[in-house]
Design an enzyme around this catalytic site. Structure first.
Site, short mmCIF file in Angstrom:
data_model
loop_
_atom_site.label_atom_id
_atom_site.label_comp_id
_atom_site.label_asym_id
_atom_site.label_seq_id
_atom_site.Cartn_x
_atom_site.Cartn_y
_atom_site.Cartn_z
N GLY A 241 2.69 8.25 32.27
CA GLY A 241 2.64 9.26 33.10
C GLY A 241 1.98 9.13 34.20
O GLY A 241 1.53 7.90 34.57
N GLY A 243 -0.65 9.74 38.17
CA GLY A 243 -1.92 10.22 38.41
C GLY A 243 -3.01 9.47 37.42
O GLY A 243 -2.91 8.41 37.15
N CYS A 269 0.89 2.84 29.04
CA CYS A 269 0.71 3.22 30.61
C CYS A 269 -0.42 4.24 30.52
O CYS A 269 -1.66 3.72 30.32
CB CYS A 269 2.09 3.84 31.18
SG CYS A 269 1.80 3.87 33.04
N LEU A 270 0.05 5.49 30.90
CA LEU A 270 -1.16 6.48 30.97
C LEU A 270 -1.63 6.81 29.73
O LEU A 270 -3.05 6.86 29.64
CB LEU A 270 -0.90 7.81 31.68
CG LEU A 270 -1.66 8.97 31.91
CD1 LEU A 270 -2.73 8.61 32.80
CD2 LEU A 270 -1.06 10.22 32.26
N GLN A 273 -4.42 4.01 29.12
CA GLN A 273 -5.65 4.61 29.74
C GLN A 273 -6.49 5.61 29.16
O GLN A 273 -7.66 5.39 29.09
CB GLN A 273 -5.25 4.80 30.98
CG GLN A 273 -4.59 3.84 32.13
CD GLN A 273 -3.84 4.12 33.24
OE1 GLN A 273 -3.98 5.21 33.72
NE2 GLN A 273 -3.14 3.10 33.98
N ASN A 311 4.29 -0.32 36.01
CA ASN A 311 4.30 0.73 36.89
C ASN A 311 3.03 1.57 36.88
O ASN A 311 2.97 2.75 36.00
CB ASN A 311 5.65 1.69 36.84
CG ASN A 311 5.71 3.01 37.76
OD1 ASN A 311 4.92 2.69 38.61
ND2 ASN A 311 6.37 4.05 37.42
N GLY A 313 -0.93 2.43 38.92
CA GLY A 313 -1.96 2.31 40.22
C GLY A 313 -3.40 2.33 39.67
O GLY A 313 -4.52 2.21 40.40
N HIS A 353 5.36 -1.38 30.30
CA HIS A 353 6.52 -0.43 29.84
C HIS A 353 7.32 -1.38 28.70
O HIS A 353 8.40 -2.01 29.07
CB HIS A 353 7.14 0.16 30.84
CG HIS A 353 6.53 1.32 31.74
ND1 HIS A 353 6.96 2.46 31.36
CD2 HIS A 353 5.64 1.28 32.71
CE1 HIS A 353 6.11 3.38 32.01
NE2 HIS A 353 5.37 2.43 32.75
N GLU A 355 9.62 -0.24 27.02
CA GLU A 355 10.80 0.22 27.12
C GLU A 355 11.78 -0.11 28.04
O GLU A 355 12.97 -0.08 28.38
CB GLU A 355 10.92 1.71 26.84
CG GLU A 355 10.74 2.59 28.24
CD GLU A 355 9.41 2.26 28.93
OE1 GLU A 355 9.21 2.65 30.03
OE2 GLU A 355 8.63 1.89 28.05
#
EC number: 6.3.5.5
Length: 378
Positions: A241, A243, A269-270, A273, A311, A313, A353, A355
């Site tokens: 996700g 942000g 990913c998100l 975190q 992907n 930040g 990722h 996938e």
């Protein structure tokens, strides 16, 4: 007849080019992605919400677009920046050219700029807030004003903005070449019930879970843990996700409750975190992040090096890992943390990722590990 477009960065850098998408304006964090293919998958990845994506590969749009390659039901990237748009899109699966696709989705985009110069700025100074103005009335002053007014992604909770509005079931598997489709798998052939949190989930993640025998219930990002536990899942998946993860208190609290059970948890990913935050670690904003399909990552247990799709930040700060977390993967580009697992629970996560879509499948066995964890619990 072409229309002019202007890209302005908050540091004062100005680029003039050609508008290839919708008219108007867009603002966001400008990042660069080094993937050579998969521009449609990148555009439709919800993780790019509020980000303007620069594609470093010079020729973008060669193969057109097709609905089957989308990772969501719309374009989520705030804008697109490319060097060169081919005159002809040629592919047997193409249904629409890239410019027509961008216009249909209301996406502002610019072509014909020096993306090598732009990428060096982003690499050396870090991701920049930026603005694209498309149209004859675009001015550098206005573009710069809008770029500097964008607040940035730090502190921005975007998961609740991109998530599904309602719970739904998912049975579609990975693309089949012979049928040229994503086949639907009968529920009776899917032995594991997995609840997948949608923080901005990519469709190929869901398909790869189904291909491994998972019957998926996808739930909104703010779904309380009690509702998920009432579904009696075999496993819980935490999706990718956009942000900053820190403002997602609702997700962090739910994950803490899951960690009080014995249900296997897998995050990407998100979701990676958020698992770290729920376990007591901290996250940080990266300089220019990782965006591409050629990132080398090392498995710290086996020593194996894998090429991965990335992907993000934000990253988990390894120096803050508590005793109940251990590092499992690291980036060979900059040494940042790429994977963790709980030492006291069946819970693990990966920053990249597995996938792909686009990218390599070197890390896809993490899905198999999740399946094995659910099988062992039965």
């Amino acid at each position: 007849m072409t229309k002019p477009a202007i890209l302005a960065l908050a540091d004062g850098s100005i680029f003039r080019g050609e508008a290839i998408g919708a008219d108007g304006q867009t603002v966001g964090e400008v990042v660069f992605n080094t993937a050579m293919t998969g521009y449609q998958e990148i555009l439709t990845d919800p993780s790019y919400a509020q980000q303007i994506v620069t594609l470093t590969y010079p020729h973008i749009g060669n193969t057109g677009t097709t609905p089957e390659d989308a990772e969501a039901n719309r374009v989520w990237a705030a804008g697109l920046i490319i060097r060169d748009l081919p005159l002809i899109a040629s592919n047997w699966r193409s249904k629409q050219s890239l410019p027509d696709y961008l216009k249909a989705n209301g996406t502002v985009a610019i072509a014909g700029i020096d993306t090598r110069r732009l990428t060096r700025i982003l690499r050396e100074k870090g991701s920049q807030n930026g603005c694209i103005l498309a149209g004859a009335d675009a001015t550098e002053e206005r573009a710069l004003e809008l770029a500097r007014a964008f607040p940035g992604l730090k502190g921005m909770d975007l998961a609740k903005e991109v998530t599904t509005a309602e719970r739904y079931e998912w049975r579609s598997s990975v693309w089949n070449l012979e049928s040229d489709s994503h086949p639907e798998i009968p529920a009776g052939e899917l032995p594991y019930h997995v609840v997948a949190y949608d923080y901005g989930v990519k469709l190929n993640i869901l398909r790869m879970l189904v291909a491994r025998g998972c019957r998926l219930t996808v739930v909104p990002a703010q779904t309380p843990a009690s509702e998920v536990l009432a579904l009696n899942p075999d496993g819980i998946f935490l999706s990718n996700g956009p942000g900053d993860p820190e403002p997602c208190d609702y997700a962090i609290q739910a994950i803490r409750e899951f960690l009080d059970t014995e249900i296997p948890v897998f995050g990407i990913c998100l979701g990676h975190q958020l698992l770290a935050l729920a376990s007591g670690a901290k996250t940080l904003k990266m300089g220019h992040g990782h965006h591409g399909a050629n990132h080398p990552v090392q498995d710290l247990d086996s020593g194996v090096v894998m090429i991965t799709s990335q992907n993000h930040g934000f990253a988990v700060d390894e120096s803050t890992l508590p005793d109940n977390l251990r590092a499992t993967h690291k980036s060979l580009f900059d040494g940042t943390l790429q994977g963790i697992e709980r030492t006291d629970k069946v819970a693990f996560s990966f920053q990249g990722h597995p996938e792909a879509s686009p990218g390599p499948h070197d890390v896809a066995p993490l899905f198999d590990r999740f399946i094995s964890a659910m099988a062992e619990r039965r």
